[in-house]
Design an enzyme around this catalytic site. Sequence first.
Site, PDB file in Angstrom:
ATOM      1  N   CYS A 167      11.784 -14.548-118.473  1.00 30.50           N
ATOM      2  CA  CYS A 167      11.619 -13.383-119.330  1.00 30.50           C
ATOM      3  C   CYS A 167      11.961 -12.098-118.574  1.00 30.50           C
ATOM      4  O   CYS A 167      13.112 -11.875-118.237  1.00 30.50           O
ATOM      5  CB  CYS A 167      10.206 -13.345-119.902  1.00 30.50           C
ATOM      6  SG  CYS A 167      10.074 -12.310-121.389  1.00 30.50           S
ATOM      7  N   HIS A 209       9.495 -18.815-121.579  1.00 30.95           N
ATOM      8  CA  HIS A 209       8.332 -18.859-120.670  1.00 30.95           C
ATOM      9  C   HIS A 209       7.881 -20.295-120.386  1.00 30.95           C
ATOM     10  O   HIS A 209       6.866 -20.749-120.921  1.00 30.95           O
ATOM     11  CB  HIS A 209       7.163 -18.094-121.282  1.00 30.95           C
ATOM     12  CG  HIS A 209       7.239 -16.615-121.158  1.00 30.95           C
ATOM     13  ND1 HIS A 209       7.031 -15.948-119.972  1.00 30.95           N
ATOM     14  CD2 HIS A 209       7.507 -15.668-122.093  1.00 30.95           C
ATOM     15  CE1 HIS A 209       7.145 -14.650-120.172  1.00 30.95           C
ATOM     16  NE2 HIS A 209       7.444 -14.445-121.444  1.00 30.95           N
ATOM     17  N   GLU A 256       6.347 -21.287-117.930  1.00 35.70           N
ATOM     18  CA  GLU A 256       5.094 -21.249-117.167  1.00 35.70           C
ATOM     19  C   GLU A 256       3.857 -21.085-118.037  1.00 35.70           C
ATOM     20  O   GLU A 256       2.727 -21.280-117.552  1.00 35.70           O
ATOM     21  CB  GLU A 256       5.142 -20.104-116.143  1.00 35.70           C
ATOM     22  CG  GLU A 256       4.861 -18.710-116.674  1.00 35.70           C
ATOM     23  CD  GLU A 256       6.031 -18.037-117.370  1.00 35.70           C
ATOM     24  OE1 GLU A 256       5.938 -16.832-117.651  1.00 35.70           O
ATOM     25  OE2 GLU A 256       7.046 -18.711-117.629  1.00 35.70           O
TER      26      GLU A 256
END
Length: 281
Positions: free
Chosen positions: A104, A198, A200
């Site tokens: 991002c 994303h 993560e």
Amino acid sequence: MPLRFLILASETPDQREARRKEVGAASDETYAETLRAIDAGISCDHLSCVDGTPPPPTQALQAYDGIVLSGSPIQMHADTPETRSAAAFMTHVFEAGVPAFGSCAGLQIACVAAGGRCKPRSPRMEAGFVRGIVATDAGRNHPLLAGRPLVWDAPAMHSDEVAVLPDGATILAGTRTTPVQAVEIRRGAGLFWGVQYHPELSLAEIAAALRRQADDLLDQKLVADEAALEAHAARIDALDSAPDRRDLAWQLGLDREVTEPERRMREIGNFIAFAHARRAT
């Protein structure tokens, strides 16, 4: 010896503290948890790239096996002290030749540092999940995307996007509305792998992000009202708690690429594998 990673935070102190109150960790701290979930032996150090602190000397950076740029609300299309600081720090990372990964805002910072440009996403932000990511010809055999199917979805939350890629950049994946979803950037001795989405983030963190940006979602008419937003976020929270619930996955239109952590974090795992292979050579 375990891998050593440096995680660069691009949230301001106030933003980091607000995120800790909402989900229990700042974005860079979430990244450390994710890295250690994939490889428990990884050692993580943390630095800010937006507070104006000069980057460590080149030799100190080169002691790391990899550098990770976490997400944040930073808007890299704007000229601010924070965006200038982040780009300058990443320029130093490129010069040091340490492999880096970012998602991002991390991807956007690397693009600007290498000479690219970002812009506000139009006509609206990408919120919750990005659908239908497809690898380019270059991405199909790239190690960043190893193990991904032909088309996949991923958690996403961004209001900016890459407008112009820098020289030395290769698009690895995109969607119809966001052409740059995964990219490799080579600049001098430096190498960066990044994704706009994303990998993560857990589903609970996506639900929290939707609640956090309720005003934007309402303004952009992505939800009808606060009750509809809360119902959607609650369903995502419930799937986070019970990832085997096929009813919730079906209602949200999600498959195993999102609901299973190992698959959802695929790109980060591939970067860790790359760092291990590089260490071994």
